[in-house]
Structures are given as C-alpha cells and as structure tokens.
Design a protein around this motif. Structure first.
Motif: not given
Length: 467
Positions: A366-393
DNA sequence: ATGTGC
C-alpha cells in the motif's frame, strides 16, 4: 547444618536446597558438619567430578547448568563489523535505520540481511528490515504486531456502482477500530483459527484466548486501515480480465493478542541476554530449540494465522453486505519469521515490515491513505532474501508529522485525490509518507506490478487528533 | 501496535 552454613559457601536459591538434601544424607551416614562443608566446597570447585553419581550428583548437575548459562550470558559479543547486506533505495533511507540494521548484522546469530526502500527506525530491527539468523528467533525482529498483514478482495462490481455514502456506511457498520476495541458479544463471528489446539498449549495463549475471541475481525489503530477503492489491471492476470473493479484493501494485525505475545517473549529473550551490547538489547533472541524459542514459534505462528483470520472475517462481512462473492483475493503477512533456505542453509528469516516476494508470489504494497497501493508479484531476488517493501514507509515520524502538518493541508490533499476519510489521525497524513512511486522504482528488481489500487473511501482509527 | 508505563 542449615541454609546459613551453606549460603556462606556462596550457594544460591535452588543450589542451597540441593546442598541441604545432600548434607542431610551425609549426616545420616554419620558425617560431621565440617566434613560435609568441605565436601560441598569440593563440589563447588569441580562439579563435573561429582555429576556422574552419588549424593552430590543433583547439586553438581545444577551447578554445571548454572555455569553454562552464565558462560552463555558472558559470551555474547557482537561482531566488530556488520556482515554485508543489500540496501534497496539507500537514498530514501534515513541514517538511523541503517545504523539499526548495522547492529543487527553484528549479532553472532546473524547470517544474512537486507534493507527495503521503505525502511525507517523501529524497536530493535528497523521497519523494512529483513534478517536471517541461524538457530534463533528474535521477537523484536518480528515486531510488536506479530502477523501484521494485508488483504485484497476484488469484487464483481463496477467501481462507480458503490456510492461514497454507502461505502462509508458499510465501513462504519462492519469494521472496528481502536486500541482495546473488539466486537460486541452478539456481533462476534467464529473462525477456524479459534479452534486451533495450540490455544491450549501455553498459559499465555490460554490467558489471551478470550481477548482474541472478542477482537477477531477487527482492525486496530495506528496505520491500520480498511478501504474501498478501484483496482485497475492493464492486462488479464490471476483469472481477472483487464479493466477496473471495486476492491477492498485492508491492513490489520494480531491486535492485543499478538502485542502481548510479543511483549512476553521479548522479555524472556532480554532476560536470557542481560549482558548483550546495549545497542542490541531489543534484538535479544531465543534459541529456537529451547523451550521458550519453541513456545514463541508456536505463539507467533498462531498470531500470524489469527491476523489473516481478522482480514478474512472483515472481507466476508463487507462482501456479504454487498451481496457478492469476491472474484479474487490475495493476502500476505509482513511482520513474521519464516524458515527459509538461504544460500543452501535453513535459516530463520525475519521480515519486519517487509513483503515476502518469492518468485511468482503475490503481495500487497500500500501507499498512504491517499496514494495508490499495488498488487505485486515477487521476483525472488536472492540478495533481498526474496522480499520487498511493505509500503511507502514514513518520511516523518509520528511526532514530527503532528508538529509540522496541519488539518487543512491534509484535507486539501485528500480532496485533490478524491479520497473520503473516516477517522485517521494527523500522524497518518499522506504527507508523512514517502512517495510510493519512488519506493517502487527502487525495487523494480524485487517485484513486478500486477495491478494498481486507488483508495476512494478509507477508514482508520480516530487517532489522537482527527484530520 | 497495544490500552499502558515513565
């Protein structure tokens, strides 16, 4: 012979009891006080020589165990230098979050890690931190809100068919927000997770069961939300045709249940490591094979399932009220630990505010309460330990947001974006968050975008100050 | 994040 004589030798608590029992056996065999005290001094000096058998075996075994524990406590030193770890979006990440991750990567149990582009300072491990450890789990590597998660339901309804007023009324009727808040008795719904036998396995779980029953299906406070919005797919995917859909997006966790589990077990972990470097105190861990580590893993797993159950009941309520069945649903936990193979080794991967993004795995950012959020599909990046952000932060902490932003600016922002807000504190203002587009741009090698969600009617907790 | 501790 009494406890005083023995405590004078330096025995403590349980050791005194064991020494007294042994002493009375020796007295029964005709030994004198001085003789026994001498023998006890011998056991104390070299317990390993007495552990195999005889009247002093129990005492010796206890002393050996105490020594081992003391050694473990003394022996916890951090590596001088952090292990290397990948950072996505370094230009977006404040130095404090980097410093916290550096400390985490100096723990003797750490093996690999990564920092996501929405990272910011948290308790212990930074939010947006991914940490792989060997043979141990860190309660604050998972976080206070165990199992905090996202869920999306795509509905067979054209977005314009749901009027803003009706959407708001549905949210007010079917969602519950606020610390301590649950559903009234007659409104409560059952879920399979409440029948998990694990609830009976631990005193803390038995104790928290009633609270879990009262709060299931609810949404909490802080950055948690439930919103109606428009989901847009540019091309067919996941069984959906390209086009726009009415959708429900929610962010919720394991409520009071998970918070109390987290507090209990981080307390045990910190007690186990009283001499841990101060910078790493909140990263205290539990050996996974120990009794407490096993208990935490069980409670954490249950809290993760409970959090997802909250979303399921919430989405079912709203879909039922609309008289529809979702076309497609997706969900993911972003505060949890997983057993995962990293570089051929089974490790414990903690994601604290990070979305699992194995190759092909769906996730919600998700983004913020007023910004877009996204349905995403992982790419399994090994150095990211197969992870991505959980929002905008966050780019502004809660206090900073409250001090620098004002209601009028937030209201104007929401109006411009066409978002209707129910509840929501100033500390959750859209301006308090990084731009989601910037965050996504820094992790294009971690996830692909499947669909975009634009929020229209948002409910959050009232917060300390309404917008 | 949670109804609570500094």
């Amino acid at each position: 012979m009494n406890g005083k004589h023995i405590s004078k030798l330096g025995f403590e608590n349980k050791a005194i009891g064991l020494a007294l029992s042994a002493a009375s056996l020796r007295e029964g065999a005709g030994a004198g006080r001085e003789e026994i005290l001498n023998e006890l001094r011998g056991v104390q000096a070299a317990p390993q020589e007495y552990a195999a058998g005889g009247v002093y075996a129990a005492l010796a075994a206890h002393l050996l165990e105490q020594h081992a524990k003391a050694e473990a406590k003394k022996g916890v030193a951090l590596y001088e230098k952090p292990l290397p770890y990948g950072v996505w979006g370094a230009d977006l990440i404040e130095s404090g979050a980097r410093a916290q991750m550096d400390v985490a990567m100096r723990l003797p149990i750490s093996r690999a890690g990564a920092l996501m582009p929405d990272a910011h300072v948290g308790y212990g491990l930074p939010i947006g931190g991914v940490l792989a450890t060997e043979g141990a789990v860190i309660p604050y590597g998972v976080g206070v809100d165990i199992g905090c998660s996202m869920m999306l339901s795509v509905l067979p309804v054209a977005p314009e068919k749901l009027a803003t007023e009706e959407a708001g009324a549905l949210l007010l009727k079917h969602t519950r927000f606020g610390a301590g808040v649950g559903f009234d008795k007659r409104e409560r719904e059952d879920h399979a997770v409440l029948h998990d036998p694990a609830w009976q396995d631990q005193a803390i779980l038995r104790h928290l069961f009633d609270k879990a029953v009262a709060q299931i299906g609810s949404s909490g406070s802080g950055n948690h939300f439930v919103e109606f919005g428009t989901l847009t797919l540019n091309q067919p995917d996941e069984g959906l045709e390209a086009g726009t859909y009415l959708a429900i997006l929610s962010h919720s966790g394991s409520r009071g249940f998970g918070a109390q589990v987290a507090g209990h077990f981080t307390g045990l972990a910190q007690k186990l490591h009283p001499n841990l470097d101060k910078a790493a105190q909140k990263l205290a861990w539990l050996p996974l094979e120990g009794e407490d580590g096993q208990a935490y893993w069980q409670a954490m797993t249950l809290a993760g399932q409970y959090a997802l159950a909250n979303h399921e009941l919430l989405h079912a309520r709203l879909a039922r009220a609309l008289g529809v069945k979702p076309l497609m649903q997706a969900s993911n936990s972003h505060n949890l630990a997983w057993k995962q193979r990293v570089n051929g080794q089974e490790l414990i991967v903690h994601r604290k505010g990070a979305t699992p993004a194995a190759a092909g795995q769906l996730g919600l950012i998700p983004g913020s309460m007023a910004a877009a959020g996204y349905l995403v599909r992982g790419r399994g990046h090994p150095e990211a330990l197969a992870s991505a952000s959980h929002g905008a932060g966050r780019q502004l902490g809660r206090k900073a947001a409250a001090n620098t932003l004002n209601k009028k600016d937030v209201q104007a922002y929401l109006k411009r974006e066409g978002v209707t807000l129910i509840g929501g504190g100033i500390d959750e203002a859209p301006q308090a968050y990084k731009r989601i587009q910037d965050v996504l741009a820094r992790q294009s090698d971690l996830v692909d975008i499947v669909a975009e969600f634009r929020p229209r009617v948002v409910r959050m907790d009232t917060g300390s100050e309404d917008v």
